[in-house]
Design a protein around this motif. Sequence first.
Motif, mmCIF file in Angstrom:
data_model
loop_
_atom_site.group_PDB
_atom_site.id
_atom_site.type_symbol
_atom_site.label_atom_id
_atom_site.label_comp_id
_atom_site.label_asym_id
_atom_site.label_seq_id
_atom_site.Cartn_x
_atom_site.Cartn_y
_atom_site.Cartn_z
ATOM 1 N N ARG A 192 0.559 2.639 3.218
ATOM 2 C CA ARG A 192 -0.149 2.352 4.704
ATOM 3 C C ARG A 192 -1.575 3.439 4.935
ATOM 4 N N SER A 195 -4.116 1.107 3.020
ATOM 5 C CA SER A 195 -4.373 0.168 4.557
ATOM 6 C C SER A 195 -5.562 0.964 5.371
ATOM 7 N N ALA A 200 -8.971 0.113 8.384
ATOM 8 C CA ALA A 200 -7.993 -0.152 9.354
ATOM 9 C C ALA A 200 -7.736 0.276 10.230
ATOM 10 N N THR A 205 -3.077 -1.833 10.543
ATOM 11 C CA THR A 205 -1.860 -1.603 9.211
ATOM 12 C C THR A 205 -0.723 -2.389 9.573
ATOM 13 N N VAL A 209 -0.029 -5.524 7.628
ATOM 14 C CA VAL A 209 0.814 -4.602 5.713
ATOM 15 C C VAL A 209 2.017 -4.625 6.003
ATOM 16 N N PHE C 101 -1.322 -4.598 -2.314
ATOM 17 C CA PHE C 101 -0.393 -5.299 -1.018
ATOM 18 C C PHE C 101 0.755 -6.693 -1.793
ATOM 19 N N ASN C 108 -5.731 -9.558 -1.674
ATOM 20 C CA ASN C 108 -5.334 -8.372 -1.779
ATOM 21 C C ASN C 108 -7.199 -7.482 -1.530
ATOM 22 N N PHE C 111 -8.286 -8.633 1.942
ATOM 23 C CA PHE C 111 -8.128 -7.848 3.126
ATOM 24 C C PHE C 111 -8.916 -6.619 4.050
#
Lengths: 311, 453, 255
Positions: A192, A195, A200, A205, A209, C101, C108, C111
């Motif tokens: 998390r 991200s 994000a 997220t 993700v 990820f 990745n 992203f």
Amino acid sequence: MNTENLQTSYETSRNKKLIGLFAVGITLFAVVAIVGLLISMLGNFLIGGLPHFSWEFLIEAPRNNNTEGGIFPAIYGTALLVILMAIMGVPIGTATAIYLTEYARQDSFFARSVRFGVNTLAGVPSIVFGLFGLGFFVQFVGKGADAALGNTGIVWGQPALIWAAATLAVLTLPVVIVSVEEALRAVPRELREASLALGATKWQTIWKVVLPNAITGIMTGLILAVSRGAGEVAPILFVGAVYSLPELPDQLSDQFMHLGYHLFVLSTQSPDVNATMPLQYATTIVLLLLTFALNFIAIFIRSRLRGRALK
Amino acid sequence: MTESREEVLKNPAPINIQKRKRYLGETIAETTIKVTASFSILLIFLIFIFVFKEAASLFSTSTDETPATENVSTPTETPATAPEDDLKPEVYNPETDLLLEENQHRASGVAATDDLKPEVYNPETDLLLEESQATATTTGEAPESYGADITESPTGETSGETKTEENPDEAESYNPEVEDMPLPTVGNDPQVEEPEEVAPKTIWHNLLGTIWQPVSEIPKFGLLPLLVGTAKATLISILIGAPLGILAAIYVALFANRRVREIVKPAIELLASFPSVVIGFFCMMTLATIVQNLFGADYRLNALVGGLGLAIAIVPIIFTLTEDALSSVPGTLREASLALGATEWETAFKVILPAATPGVFAAVLLGIGRAFGETMIALMATGNAALATWTILDPIRTFAATIGAEMGEVVWGSEHYSILFFLGVLLFIFTFAMNAITEIYVKQRLIKRFQGS
Amino acid sequence: MAKDLQTKIRATDFSFFYGKKQALHNISADLYSNKVTAFIGPSGCGKSTFLRSLNRMNDVIDGTRVEGKVEVDNIDIYAPNIDVVELRKRIGMVFQKSIPFPKSIYENITFGLRLNTKPTKPQLDEIVEKSLQRAAIWNEVKDRLNDSAMGLSGGQQQRLCIARAIAVNPDILLMDEPCSALDPISTAKIEELIQELKSSYTIVLVTHNMQQAARVSDYTGFFYMGNMVEFDKTRTMFTRPAKKETEDYITGRFG
């Protein structure tokens, strides 16, 4: 030095050994008893039901007062029911789980209330859900819908497929929530943060993700809920299930046949219990097969999920 | 973003990181989630409200009911309030409508006129009149208990008739209603008894009475037999299920090797996944016969069979929770005990089990809660007779089974209806209390244990 | 040759609280552009907390509070009108545990780019190649961009994470013990990479390995019990530390 004492002190006294044997024996007996019970139940069902169990059994309707034929309508009804139940319950359960893991401050009053609500729901007896389904969904929402739609007859204000599905959705909500929460917590915190560090937003997220990572857990929850929903009979006793129908349900306001309910009525109210017994046992086998298959899939997915998290 | 790094470095733009108002999607997402999450609390409240609401009408109208019930007790009233389609427009219950018609078929002598009597507006009185006449003229058939089979009236009817004739053994055993009628402690012939009784004065007198007979001229809603029945079944199930579950958990968690564990745990999880209707089916078919052969019971379906069925249902719960509790005792505790020279079994029973007591206690409490509220097994395996004896070979009726059996046939809004909801309230409160005790007790004990008192 | 020292990040009397507990006490420091600044100190001294404060990553933890100022390019990042999401786009972060990820290598990298903009495929391809090249991993993965990132080795994954952070074009790179989970060879590769990257980025590095700080950084800050005890050019700190605690730590008297 008294070597005699040393000698005996290294051997466990005979008494202790005996008690030990007894202790292990009695606990082992308990295990054997339980497993034995399981096996004898399964054996009993198989012996009683296999003769009548066949492919035709699964796709035909009952004939001749349920002494012959199949139980397709019950399978159909059960399937419809759990599909509707899942559509209603899984999004709400998933959203609640997302809230509890991602948004709630852990000690806030609201979060604790939600958890309290979920825990209480999990402990309520299933028949009370049936009462709720009757008192709320059928009598309140259903009648209200009839009034709002200006229906002359009673369409929604009676036991129906949709109310049964809603009742079961409420009943299985805790199962879904717990499974999804477990899956969400298995996602590592750093994922998390990585991200977020890329710019994000929180929801981005979660959506891009966290949720994709937790999808297996969500599926586990879904399958466990479906498995419970397919087997519970008490909540739908008076909220929509019926014993026989001239045709398959095609509207949300229709009533439906159900595997568990069918077994119940067959075994307690058949005119000739001996004649319908094969059907009863065969229905049991179908019901068990369904439950086992679903549980097995859920366990399989869950073990894969655990394996991945440990990596 | 697509400029080359070098270009960016040459003309460094000032950082613009002021807040922008473009996160509409974000707030929508967050609000939606919060709203849906609050559903769970809302649901608890809704369940509470709606189940209580239906039951609450009991207590507000209790004084009104009494005069009406007294009306019923005078026999001369009976023909006057002639049987008719008494259901007022509001009091609709599709199943009961048909039910009445069936009763009228059966109670042949009772002509079905159809004028509603506007003044005598008492739904269940009229209904009961119907039924009492029906019961008087037939061989004591109660209306169908499991309401929904009305939709196939032909079979329903035949099932009503044929029940009494053939194979007394099978019919009685698989037909709970037939067993419902021959209540040893209550006179079989309602007509003889009724006129001499005075209706209970208040709802509380009724509820605290000792007879549960909602379907009669003076409906009796004594909760005592139901309470005794539920208590009997729950007690039996716990006395059998708890030791089995706990001992098995001890073996699996503390004595077994890995292979055994890998077989037994999934097996018991498998047992846990059995729908309760299947367990009930097994009980009424097979277990009842075994018990009858072993103990020579008069009634095939009784408290013992029901209790055994409930035990089957709660053993997996108790096993799983106990096994969890035992496994979470730190391994160092076990090693410390062994290092002091204790044997495996001494360690198990004197060190690990005591350490896991809160969890075991929770397991048993949850098992009790489950057994108390279990419906299908109670419906199928207990004989469904509201007896208030302590004999374990007598049939019983539990709260949950009562709701399940009678809900389908009550008139909406009647006293019977409200009382059934009241039973639901009782169940709700009981399991709620069990959960609460478990949480508080377990939490407290665990805190004390691991932080020192 | 006087170098133009530009302050990229300035902390002024910055304090940080976990609830009631104060984790950082009045930290003041200037972190310069295109230089590598390292934070060293024993475990729990607050160096990671301070690093995470620079991109407000600590905001995700409940119950935290700050006092004082942190300015990036002369803008106070804790001011109420600051958009944290935008801030984090300008400051990249690499974590201790490399955490790609569970998607493909290509995904990745892209992203961050696809969060709010819709670049075309050629644009994306170009950025992917550039980022992977800068992170010194292009040659190793250019043939398997669509394979899962989880199949890379630890060192490769970490370089991938660096590439991922670079792809959104930040000015600053924060690195929280990036090599602590890696073997010596991968560590050396990343240290080399840091030296290359500093010409284009401002790098702030947290490490528990003093020698790494000495090898790699231009400036070093020594943290102890939530205080920044000393902050100076690396060469100075390691040869003639001004404070006794610094000297004790560096010479290994405690740690």
